[in-house]
Design a protein around this motif. Structure first.
Motif, PDB file in Angstrom:
ATOM      1  N   LEU A 137       0.950  -1.250   0.076  1.00  0.00           N
ATOM      2  CA  LEU A 137       0.117   0.078  -0.178  1.00  0.00           C
ATOM      3  C   LEU A 137       0.788   1.213  -0.072  1.00  0.00           C
ATOM      4  CD1 LEU A 137      -2.725  -0.928   2.796  1.00  0.00           C
ATOM      5  CD2 LEU A 137      -3.166  -0.873   0.012  1.00  0.00           C
ATOM      6  N   PRO A 138       0.371   2.266  -0.685  1.00  0.00           N
ATOM      7  CA  PRO A 138       1.233   3.583  -0.725  1.00  0.00           C
ATOM      8  C   PRO A 138       1.366   4.062   0.882  1.00  0.00           C
ATOM      9  CG  PRO A 138      -0.436   3.575  -2.199  1.00  0.00           C
ATOM     10  CD  PRO A 138      -0.875   2.434  -1.622  1.00  0.00           C
ATOM     11  N   LEU A 139       2.507   4.485   0.997  1.00  0.00           N
ATOM     12  CA  LEU A 139       2.962   5.208   2.348  1.00  0.00           C
ATOM     13  C   LEU A 139       2.902   6.413   2.172  1.00  0.00           C
ATOM     14  CD1 LEU A 139       6.147   3.228   2.710  1.00  0.00           C
ATOM     15  CD2 LEU A 139       4.245   2.390   3.494  1.00  0.00           C
ATOM     16  N   GLY A 140       2.754   6.944   3.464  1.00  0.00           N
ATOM     17  CA  GLY A 140       2.328   8.444   3.751  1.00  0.00           C
ATOM     18  C   GLY A 140       0.809   8.709   3.273  1.00  0.00           C
ATOM     19  N   GLY A 141       0.862  10.227   2.982  1.00  0.00           N
ATOM     20  CA  GLY A 141      -0.692  10.585   2.810  1.00  0.00           C
ATOM     21  C   GLY A 141      -1.301  11.651   3.596  1.00  0.00           C
ATOM     22  N   GLY A 142      -2.199  11.932   3.603  1.00  0.00           N
ATOM     23  CA  GLY A 142      -3.011  12.895   4.238  1.00  0.00           C
ATOM     24  C   GLY A 142      -2.263  14.172   4.374  1.00  0.00           C
ATOM     25  N   THR A 143      -1.905  14.720   5.738  1.00  0.00           N
ATOM     26  CA  THR A 143      -1.261  15.864   5.989  1.00  0.00           C
ATOM     27  C   THR A 143      -0.006  15.684   5.608  1.00  0.00           C
ATOM     28  OG1 THR A 143      -1.217  15.698   8.239  1.00  0.00           O
ATOM     29  CG2 THR A 143      -3.014  16.796   7.386  1.00  0.00           C
ATOM     30  N   GLU A 144       0.675  14.627   5.529  1.00  0.00           N
ATOM     31  CA  GLU A 144       2.152  14.627   5.207  1.00  0.00           C
ATOM     32  C   GLU A 144       2.415  15.155   4.051  1.00  0.00           C
ATOM     33  OE1 GLU A 144       3.792  10.573   6.176  1.00  0.00           O
ATOM     34  OE2 GLU A 144       2.305  10.367   7.640  1.00  0.00           O
ATOM     35  N   LEU A 145       3.713  15.375   3.738  1.00  0.00           N
ATOM     36  CA  LEU A 145       4.288  16.113   2.444  1.00  0.00           C
ATOM     37  C   LEU A 145       4.209  15.154   1.253  1.00  0.00           C
ATOM     38  CD1 LEU A 145       7.118  18.521   3.371  1.00  0.00           C
ATOM     39  CD2 LEU A 145       4.977  19.053   3.098  1.00  0.00           C
ATOM     40  N   ALA A 146       3.651  15.675   0.195  1.00  0.00           N
ATOM     41  CA  ALA A 146       3.732  14.751  -1.091  1.00  0.00           C
ATOM     42  C   ALA A 146       4.795  15.397  -1.921  1.00  0.00           C
ATOM     43  CB  ALA A 146       2.289  14.918  -1.819  1.00  0.00           C
ATOM     44  N   GLN A 147       5.227  16.944  -2.072  1.00  0.00           N
ATOM     45  CA  GLN A 147       6.142  17.279  -2.710  1.00  0.00           C
ATOM     46  C   GLN A 147       6.424  18.755  -2.317  1.00  0.00           C
ATOM     47  OE1 GLN A 147       3.062  17.241  -6.277  1.00  0.00           O
ATOM     48  NE2 GLN A 147       4.978  18.569  -6.972  1.00  0.00           N
ATOM     49  N   ILE A 148       7.479  19.197  -2.653  1.00  0.00           N
ATOM     50  CA  ILE A 148       8.167  20.395  -2.652  1.00  0.00           C
ATOM     51  C   ILE A 148       8.144  21.156  -4.018  1.00  0.00           C
ATOM     52  CG2 ILE A 148       9.895  22.001  -1.601  1.00  0.00           C
ATOM     53  CD1 ILE A 148      10.565  19.851   0.395  1.00  0.00           C
ATOM     54  N   ILE A 149       7.360  22.168  -4.244  1.00  0.00           N
ATOM     55  CA  ILE A 149       7.478  23.050  -5.585  1.00  0.00           C
ATOM     56  C   ILE A 149       8.318  24.213  -5.428  1.00  0.00           C
ATOM     57  CG2 ILE A 149       6.370  24.048  -7.596  1.00  0.00           C
ATOM     58  CD1 ILE A 149       4.116  21.837  -7.254  1.00  0.00           C
ATOM     59  N   TYR A 150       9.305  24.353  -6.004  1.00  0.00           N
ATOM     60  CA  TYR A 150      10.349  25.553  -5.790  1.00  0.00           C
ATOM     61  C   TYR A 150       9.594  26.659  -6.834  1.00  0.00           C
ATOM     62  CZ  TYR A 150      13.635  23.795  -2.773  1.00  0.00           C
ATOM     63  OH  TYR A 150      14.180  23.302  -1.625  1.00  0.00           O
ATOM     64  N   THR A 151       9.119  27.963  -6.145  1.00  0.00           N
ATOM     65  CA  THR A 151       8.579  28.972  -6.808  1.00  0.00           C
ATOM     66  C   THR A 151       9.559  29.194  -7.861  1.00  0.00           C
ATOM     67  OG1 THR A 151       9.898  30.469  -5.398  1.00  0.00           O
ATOM     68  CG2 THR A 151       7.599  29.901  -4.865  1.00  0.00           C
ATOM     69  N   SER A 152       8.966  29.769  -9.165  1.00  0.00           N
ATOM     70  CA  SER A 152       9.908  29.875 -10.274  1.00  0.00           C
ATOM     71  C   SER A 152      10.530  31.333 -10.271  1.00  0.00           C
ATOM     72  CB  SER A 152       8.971  30.019 -11.534  1.00  0.00           C
ATOM     73  OG  SER A 152       7.835  30.869 -11.232  1.00  0.00           O
ATOM     74  N   GLY A 153      10.372  31.963  -9.294  1.00  0.00           N
ATOM     75  CA  GLY A 153      11.284  33.328  -8.702  1.00  0.00           C
ATOM     76  C   GLY A 153      11.368  34.476  -9.643  1.00  0.00           C
ATOM     77  N   THR A 154       9.994  35.067  -9.572  1.00  0.00           N
ATOM     78  CA  THR A 154      10.325  36.238 -10.482  1.00  0.00           C
ATOM     79  C   THR A 154      11.040  37.436  -9.872  1.00  0.00           C
ATOM     80  OG1 THR A 154       8.255  37.122  -9.199  1.00  0.00           O
ATOM     81  CG2 THR A 154       8.053  36.019 -11.686  1.00  0.00           C
ATOM     82  N   THR A 155      11.312  37.343  -8.562  1.00  0.00           N
ATOM     83  CA  THR A 155      12.099  38.148  -7.864  1.00  0.00           C
ATOM     84  C   THR A 155      12.686  37.281  -6.882  1.00  0.00           C
ATOM     85  OG1 THR A 155      10.421  39.016  -6.411  1.00  0.00           O
ATOM     86  CG2 THR A 155      10.915  40.258  -8.329  1.00  0.00           C
TER      87      THR A 155
END
Length: 497
Positions: A137-155
């Motif tokens: 069965l997939p581990l984790g889920g719910g309020t646990e982190l799925a991913q970190i997306i780094y902002t593309s950084g306009t500034t």
């Protein structure tokens, strides 16, 4: 409540249904994508990846990306995807910031910057997939982190936006609802999966058992239009520059796609003139204008298509599952016509910025996400963005929003793109410059003649400038500060009026 549940569910119910069609036309079914992800998950386990460990991957849109993404989630890891064009400095920042436990790269590319910053060994998807499948069965889920997306950084320096499984699923549910997506839908993809808008295409179509067709790079807009038609796409999602290029260079009006039923635009305001051009080119296609932020898992609002004729400049209201308010500096709701800041609440909000508690507290406060976007509301509660705090141009005694000037200029015949910036000026404080790609700029006299009955003269550009390309983030937003720096040495005091 786990992101991989959708993939596993459709692989069991409709194993032979297409999930991804790459640029060459190769079809990957739900069963194939799940199988590859399970084998990669087993490879990650063999390399010691544990729940909550960060897995960094530099991969283009395609089957390898899906394998790495879902494989990471299956073992409870945190997915950290970066664009292929990520500069060495930005790559070093991400590695130092999130300390990934393993890095997956494209075998067709060299990444000398990784070795320079201490990443001694990287893996390819092929190397990691060479294992019996992880079928737990997939581990984790719910309020646990799925991913970190780094902002593309306009500034400034990109920040790592932490998104939980719950946040992503909540946002996905709302988007599916207002777009009325079903398993019959196939979206044309020109957006990178590593960013929140592209990631939402992946999430929503996996949720309903639909499919995605990769249309290639926007550097070849005519080919994008051809593949959109040939792959029988029902939807196309892009940022304002996407549609400007498809109209101007891709001849979208000359090559209709009979299967197309909707377009979505986010990542900035779609100029009203380009909206009208799209509607003339594709009269039977619904256009959804949307607003969002990476910090909100992608989407915050949309404008129902029924409101387009009367409110083409509005971002609408909060989407299902999201509440939006426009608040003044005291935190009170503004009155119609009064400017304030957009504040969002809902389960789709980020958990915070990775390793940056202070900035997280500044943005997430009083139970909401303070977006930094300025807006007004009308008598019926529809929201109209006026600009970002960081983009305001202070000229003379006035504060000017560049978006308003850009909208007015793009309504000129033959003009599809324009980015307005302010640069230091000894007389005005800042002088206004309208920037265009080389070969597409109008004369300043024509611009002013056009603006005479549209905007007061203090909002008129004092200079027209041509640049080889408008610098943009990988998610399509103009890099105003980068563009501004190119003019600091060249603009004479007092502008060029």
């Amino acid at each position: 409540m786990h992101i991989a549940d959708d993939l596993k569910g459709w692989a069991e119910r409709t194993p032979d249904a297409p999930f991804l069609i790459d640029e060459s036309g190769t079809v990957f079914t739900y069963q194939e994508v799940l199988g590859r992800a399970q084998r990669l998950a087993a490879g990650l386990r063999r390399q010691g990846v544990q729940p909550a460990d960060r897995v960094l991957f530099l991969l283009p849109n395609g089957i390898d990306y899906l394998s790495a993404y879902y494989g990471t989630l299956l073992v409870g890891g945190t997915a950290v995807g970066l664009a292929m064009a990520t500069a060495p400095r930005a790559l070093a920042h991400v590695v130092e910031n999130c300390q990934p436990n393993i890095c997956i790269t494209d075998p067709a590319r060299d990444y000398p910057a990784l070795a320079e910053i201490g990443v001694e060994h990287t893996w390819t998807v092929e190397e990691l997939e060479n294992e019996p499948p992880f079928d737990e069965l997939p581990l984790g889920g719910g309020t646990e982190l799925a991913q970190i997306i780094y902002t593309s950084g306009t500034t400034g320096t990109p920040k790592g936006v932490m998104l939980s499984h719950r946040a992503l699923r909540s946002n996905t549910t709302g988007i599916v609802e207002y777009l009325s997506l079903t398993s019959e839908d196939r979206v044309g993809v020109v957006l990178d999966f590593v960013y929140s808008y592209g990631n939402s295409l992946l999430q929503t179509h996996c949720r309903v058992g639909g499919s995605m067709a990769l249309l290639g790079a926007m550097a070849f807009p005519a080919r994008v239009v051809k593949l959109l038609r040939d792959r029988e796409c029902t939807g196309l999602s892009g940022v304002p520059s996407t549609f400007a290029m498809l109209l101007q260079r891709g001849k979208l009006d000359e090559h209709p796609a009979p299967s197309l039923r909707y377009l979505t635009c986010a990542g900035g305001a779609l100029p009203a003139a380009n909206l009208r051009r799209l509607q003339r080119a594709l009269p039977d296609v619904e256009v959804f204008l949307m607003y969002g932020q990476t910090e909100a898992s992608a989407r915050l609002s949309y404008l129902p298509t029924s409101e387009l004729p009367s409110r083409p400049n509005s971002i609408g209201k909060g989407m299902p599952g999201v509440a939006l308010q426009v608040l003044d500096e005291r935190g009170e709701p503004v009155t119609p016509g009064q400017e304030g800041e957009i504040v969002a609440s809902g389960e789709n909000l980020m958990s915070g910025y990775w390793d940056d508690a202070e900035t997280s507290r500044q943005v997430l406060r009083d139970g909401g996400l303070w977006t930094g976007d300025l807006a007004t509301v009308d008598d019926e509660g529809f929201i109209f963005i006026t600009g970002r705090r960081s983009d305001l141009i202070k000229t003379g005694a006035y504060r000017v929003h560049p978006k308003e000037i850009e909208e007015a200029i793009i309504s000129m015949d033959g003009v599809h793109e324009c980015v307005v910036i302010g640069v230091p000026d000894e007389i005005w404080g800042e002088t206004i410059i309208a920037c265009f790609r080389q070969g597409s700029s109008p004369l300043i006299a024509d611009v002013r003649r056009h603006l005479r009955d549209v905007l007061p003269d203090y909002k008129w550009p004092r200079q027209i400038a041509e640049v080889e390309e408008i610098p943009r983030t990988a998610s399509g937003k103009p890099k105003r500060q980068e563009l501004r720096k190119t003019f600091l040495k060249d603009v004479p005091p007092g502008g060029t009026e």
